[in-house]
Scaffold this active site. Sequence first.
Site, PDB file in Angstrom:
ATOM      1  N   SER A 115      57.970  36.745  32.163  1.00  0.00           N
ATOM      2  CA  SER A 115      57.387  35.484  32.617  1.00  0.00           C
ATOM      3  C   SER A 115      58.362  34.768  33.539  1.00  0.00           C
ATOM      4  O   SER A 115      59.596  34.931  33.426  1.00  0.00           O
ATOM      5  CB  SER A 115      57.070  34.586  31.414  1.00  0.00           C
ATOM      6  OG  SER A 115      56.716  33.278  31.832  1.00  0.00           O
ATOM      7  N   TYR A 141      59.261  30.287  23.704  1.00  0.00           N
ATOM      8  CA  TYR A 141      58.618  31.233  24.619  1.00  0.00           C
ATOM      9  C   TYR A 141      59.561  31.612  25.753  1.00  0.00           C
ATOM     10  O   TYR A 141      59.736  32.795  26.070  1.00  0.00           O
ATOM     11  CB  TYR A 141      57.333  30.625  25.168  1.00  0.00           C
ATOM     12  CG  TYR A 141      56.605  31.509  26.143  1.00  0.00           C
ATOM     13  CD1 TYR A 141      55.813  32.557  25.693  1.00  0.00           C
ATOM     14  CD2 TYR A 141      56.721  31.313  27.519  1.00  0.00           C
ATOM     15  CE1 TYR A 141      55.147  33.386  26.587  1.00  0.00           C
ATOM     16  CE2 TYR A 141      56.061  32.126  28.414  1.00  0.00           C
ATOM     17  CZ  TYR A 141      55.277  33.166  27.952  1.00  0.00           C
ATOM     18  OH  TYR A 141      54.625  33.988  28.840  1.00  0.00           O
TER      19      TYR A 141
END
Length: 262
Positions: free
Chosen positions: A152, A165
């Site tokens: 990501s 995350y």
Amino acid sequence: MSFPVCLVTGAATGIGAATALRFAQDGWAVAINNFDDSTRAAAEAVAAQCRDAGAQTLVVDADVGDDAACRRMADAVGAKWGRLDALINSAGTTRVIPHGDLDAIDAVEFERIYRVNLIGMFQMTRAAAPLLRERPVSAASAMSASVVNISSLASLNGTGSSIAYAASKGAVNALTLSLARNLAPQVRVNAIAPGMVDDGLLRRVLGDEAYGRVVEGMRENSPLKRVSQPSEVAELAWFLAARAPAMTGQVLAIENGLLLNT
């Protein structure tokens, strides 16, 4: 058997679903990892699309956070096709927690996120490694097997849905480097770090209304004034597996220029 085989985790929706279809369209057999009954209908719909494209398919229920489930899934692929040419680690989870609210996140949430996003990715790669290493290589094509990890933009700039995350995806990048070094030369390992992807994981977390506001904000902030589609990430995953014999240990950002803002 002449056609290659791909296993895509988290393939019921979003990037995983688009990736399964992209490989099917190129003549690969596709194993579609589904999490549980809640996403099985979506996974079966993806499998139907892949079959319409002419591909053989296999839908396998497995929680990548469970090592035994990862090993059973790899065994199922081996039993059906006897080979595995590419593993796309797309399964992931998150929860939206403001980064500045340090008291809103605890060890339980960190462990939940890491169990899927990092430990699950490692477990799935370890389970698949024997098949990937032993895949047949023809004289006409010396292309090695491939692992593609979905990371990501959060891993590169510390943003994203939560601190846990972002940290998990940063760890994915380090995992990618270690695996690339240690699975070579039989297996190449790379990662893709998408920015905002429309219809991705965040939609399922936020709901449509809040998600729409986030998409519009990301589009406005992007130098290219757009957000990515799952098919764009899928195209890059296919390229890494099928057309990039010299690439390993790379983390490729696909983020519409958002890193230019940091």
